[in-house]
Design a protein around this motif. Structure first.
Motif, PDB file in Angstrom:
ATOM      1  N   ALA A  83      71.231  -9.339 -84.330  1.00  0.00           N
ATOM      2  CA  ALA A  83      70.117  -9.202 -85.273  1.00  0.00           C
ATOM      3  C   ALA A  83      68.837  -9.826 -84.714  1.00  0.00           C
ATOM      4  CB  ALA A  83      70.470  -9.865 -86.595  1.00  0.00           C
ATOM      5  N   GLY A  84      68.995 -10.794 -83.827  1.00  0.00           N
ATOM      6  CA  GLY A  84      67.823 -11.348 -83.161  1.00  0.00           C
ATOM      7  C   GLY A  84      67.041 -12.343 -83.991  1.00  0.00           C
ATOM      8  N   ILE A  85      67.370 -12.521 -85.244  1.00  0.00           N
ATOM      9  CA  ILE A  85      66.653 -13.527 -86.039  1.00  0.00           C
ATOM     10  C   ILE A  85      67.669 -14.455 -86.691  1.00  0.00           C
ATOM     11  CG2 ILE A  85      64.407 -12.518 -86.663  1.00  0.00           C
ATOM     12  CD1 ILE A  85      65.773 -11.165 -89.010  1.00  0.00           C
ATOM     13  N   SER A  86      67.236 -15.690 -86.878  1.00  0.00           N
ATOM     14  CA  SER A  86      68.165 -16.655 -87.469  1.00  0.00           C
ATOM     15  C   SER A  86      67.961 -16.713 -88.978  1.00  0.00           C
ATOM     16  CB  SER A  86      67.934 -18.034 -86.858  1.00  0.00           C
ATOM     17  OG  SER A  86      66.733 -18.566 -87.394  1.00  0.00           O
ATOM     18  N   GLU A  87      68.996 -17.222 -89.645  1.00  0.00           N
ATOM     19  CA  GLU A  87      68.930 -17.398 -91.096  1.00  0.00           C
ATOM     20  C   GLU A  87      67.739 -18.289 -91.464  1.00  0.00           C
ATOM     21  OE1 GLU A  87      72.799 -18.279 -92.838  1.00  0.00           O
ATOM     22  OE2 GLU A  87      71.842 -19.757 -94.140  1.00  0.00           O
ATOM     23  N   ALA A  88      67.576 -19.364 -90.712  1.00  0.00           N
ATOM     24  CA  ALA A  88      66.487 -20.309 -91.023  1.00  0.00           C
ATOM     25  C   ALA A  88      65.129 -19.627 -90.901  1.00  0.00           C
ATOM     26  CB  ALA A  88      66.564 -21.510 -90.086  1.00  0.00           C
ATOM     27  N   ASP A  89      64.979 -18.742 -89.881  1.00  0.00           N
ATOM     28  CA  ASP A  89      63.689 -18.038 -89.719  1.00  0.00           C
ATOM     29  C   ASP A  89      63.408 -17.143 -90.923  1.00  0.00           C
ATOM     30  OD1 ASP A  89      63.323 -19.185 -87.308  1.00  0.00           O
ATOM     31  OD2 ASP A  89      63.997 -17.451 -86.115  1.00  0.00           O
ATOM     32  N   VAL A  90      64.435 -16.412 -91.349  1.00  0.00           N
ATOM     33  CA  VAL A  90      64.225 -15.496 -92.489  1.00  0.00           C
ATOM     34  C   VAL A  90      63.873 -16.301 -93.729  1.00  0.00           C
ATOM     35  CG1 VAL A  90      65.231 -13.673 -93.916  1.00  0.00           C
ATOM     36  CG2 VAL A  90      65.925 -13.879 -91.535  1.00  0.00           C
ATOM     37  N   LEU A  91      64.596 -17.399 -93.959  1.00  0.00           N
ATOM     38  CA  LEU A  91      64.350 -18.178 -95.181  1.00  0.00           C
ATOM     39  C   LEU A  91      62.950 -18.793 -95.162  1.00  0.00           C
ATOM     40  CD1 LEU A  91      67.808 -19.915 -95.786  1.00  0.00           C
ATOM     41  CD2 LEU A  91      66.922 -17.792 -96.756  1.00  0.00           C
TER      42      LEU A  91
END
Ligand SMILES: Cc1ncc(COP(=O)(O)O)c(C=O)c1O
Length: 467
Positions: free
Chosen positions: A405-413
């Motif tokens: 997915a290339g993005i982390s959970e923390a980045d999305v949040l």
């Protein structure tokens, strides 16, 4: 003179200092109450006649004390209106309510139904009806299991709608699933139990509830087919908490073989399963899956809740218990709070008996299914790499943020917070978050109906911006 409560219009505790004249003592007591904010600006003071009667003073003494405070500007009076506390310097303002929470532009928090759909008119009608027919005696401290009328209604309802095998006398009404879990754990602990297994992942609050009862928390592994009965914790604990209809949060439905395996394990090891059927009414694609409890009513504690079907604020839940656990669980409930709000229980009984609850659930099932479909379409459009799971039931879906997915959970949040979008990350649900999968838990039931489309657009824009 000891402190007194006045019942003249408002309740006002006045401590009249000793050793001074009565009038001066009353003036001082009123001044203190005003300066300390116990009497706030705009609050009416009792009539002089009532206050005099209450405190055993001559009415003239109260009139004089009020005149003095009027002269000091602490009280005010207008012709034809009651005397009230003034907005004077030094008078503490009425405590304001808590600051309003930040306005969200889109709310996908887990665990909430669409609260704008709460059947207010039906609830008012049910409450009115209940107040008309309920004998006074039922308002007294009653059976800690809860209202007999609701237990009869629920035994019928969960038998018919969820395949639960029970009887009104085996049902205990509790303050949501959360209290149900706690009192079952208390009962188990009182009987010498030491450990309870919960699915990994599961709601962090549920782990905390088990631990707060003094029990060790163990982890049951979960895969794409739900909880795994071959996990060692499944056979080495005193109870196993499962979400068979819709694994919380990953969303699998526990299959027939695994259900049978868990029931076998419970019988072999003389332990219990606690079945959390939090959103079992909301099944979209297949025939509704019945409760696991029906397979082994003497081994499974069935737990239901009105938090998804009506509103979490009602704090209404119910347990259908194996007979061996009835007495200790009732005792734990009695010790916890002696019983749940009886008027709310009776209103719920009325909604079940009149068929209103069934109609509400049918209506909401269609609504949530439409929302689920729109979410699937929306994600396919804006983030085709993100696939949703757990969509066959319930009010939430999960998308894993794998390496690809290339993005982390923390980045999305963090990005969501910046746009005032409320999202829930998957990490806190794991027993140990260090090596566990990341993801998003999307509560699509939460936004009010008229905001759902715009909430989806905002989610799409967020995910597009991160892609
Ligand atoms: C997994 C799970 N169990 C139970 C509940 C209901 O809890 P309660 O009845 O205490 O509100 C929820 C609500 O969000 C939930 O997500």
């Amino acid at each position: 003179m000891p402190g007194s409560w006045t019942s003249a219009g408002i309740d006002l505790h006045l401590e009249l200092p000793a050793g001074r004249g009565r009038r001066a003592a009353l003036e001082q007591a009123l001044r203190d109450a005003i300066r300390e904010g116990r009497l706030a600006p705009g609050e009416r003071v009792p009539s002089s006649r009532a206050l005099a009667g209450e405190l055993g003073l001559a009415r003239g003494t109260v009139v004089e004390a009020y005149s003095q405070l009027l002269a000091e500007g602490l009280l005010r009076s207008r012709p034809g209106a009651a005397t009230e506390v003034a907005d004077a310097p030094g008078v503490r303002p009425r405590p304001s309510s808590e600051p309003a929470p930040r306005r969200l532009t889109a709310d996908f928090r887990l665990g909430r139904p669409d609260l704008s759909a709460f059947p207010r008119h039906e609830w008012v009608r049910a409450t009115r009806q209940v107040l008309k027919v309920t004998p006074d005696a039922e308002l007294g401290p009653g059976d800690p299991r809860g209202s007999a009328r609701l237990r009869v209604a629920l035994a019928g309802y969960i038998g018919r709608a969820r395949g639960v095998v029970t009887a009104p006398e085996l049902i205990v009404i509790c303050s949501g699933f959360t209290q149900g879990l706690r009192i079952v754990c208390d009962a188990l602990a009182a009987g010498g139990a030491r450990a309870v297994a919960l699915e990994d992942p599961c709601l962090p609050d549920h782990r905390a509830t088990v631990a707060a009862a003094g029990l060790q928390v163990r982890a049951i592994a979960v895969d794409e087919a739900g909880a795994r009965p071959d996990t060692s914790a499944a056979s080495g604990t005193d109870a196993i908490v499962l979400t068979p209809a819709h694994q919380a949060p990953l969303g699998a439905t526990l299959g027939r073989d695994r259900r049978a395996a868990f029931v076998r394990l419970a019988a072999q090891h003389n332990t219990f399963v606690i079945e959390d059927d939090y959103d079992g009414e909301f099944r979209y694609d297949r025939h509704p899956v019945g409760a696991l409890q029906g397979l082994a009513p003497e081994r499974v504690v069935y737990a239901g809740s009105a938090s998804k079907s009506l509103a979490p604020g009602l704090r209404l839940g119910w347990l259908a218990l194996p007979s061996a656990l009835l007495e200790p669980v009732v005792e734990a409930k009695r010790r916890a709070d002696r019983g749940t709000d009886v008027l709310a229980q009776l209103a719920l009984a009325e909604l079940i008996e009149s068929g209103t609850l069934d109609r509400q659930i049918r209506r909401m099932r269609l609504r949530y299914r439409r929302r689920r479909d729109a979410l699937v379409t929306s994600l396919a459009r804006c983030a085709p790499a993100m696939s949703l799971q757990g969509i066959a039931a319930g009010l939430h879906a999960v998308t894993l943020l794998g390496d690809g997915a290339g993005i982390s959970e923390a980045d999305v949040l963090a990005a969501a917070r910046e746009r005032s979008i409320a999202l829930t990350g998957l990490q806190p649900f794991w027993h140990r978050s260090d090596s566990a999968a990341q993801g998003l838990v999307l509560g699509y039931g939460t936004p009010p109906e008229h905001e759902y489309e715009s909430a989806l657009r905002r989610l799409e824009a967020l995910l597009r911006a991160l892609a």
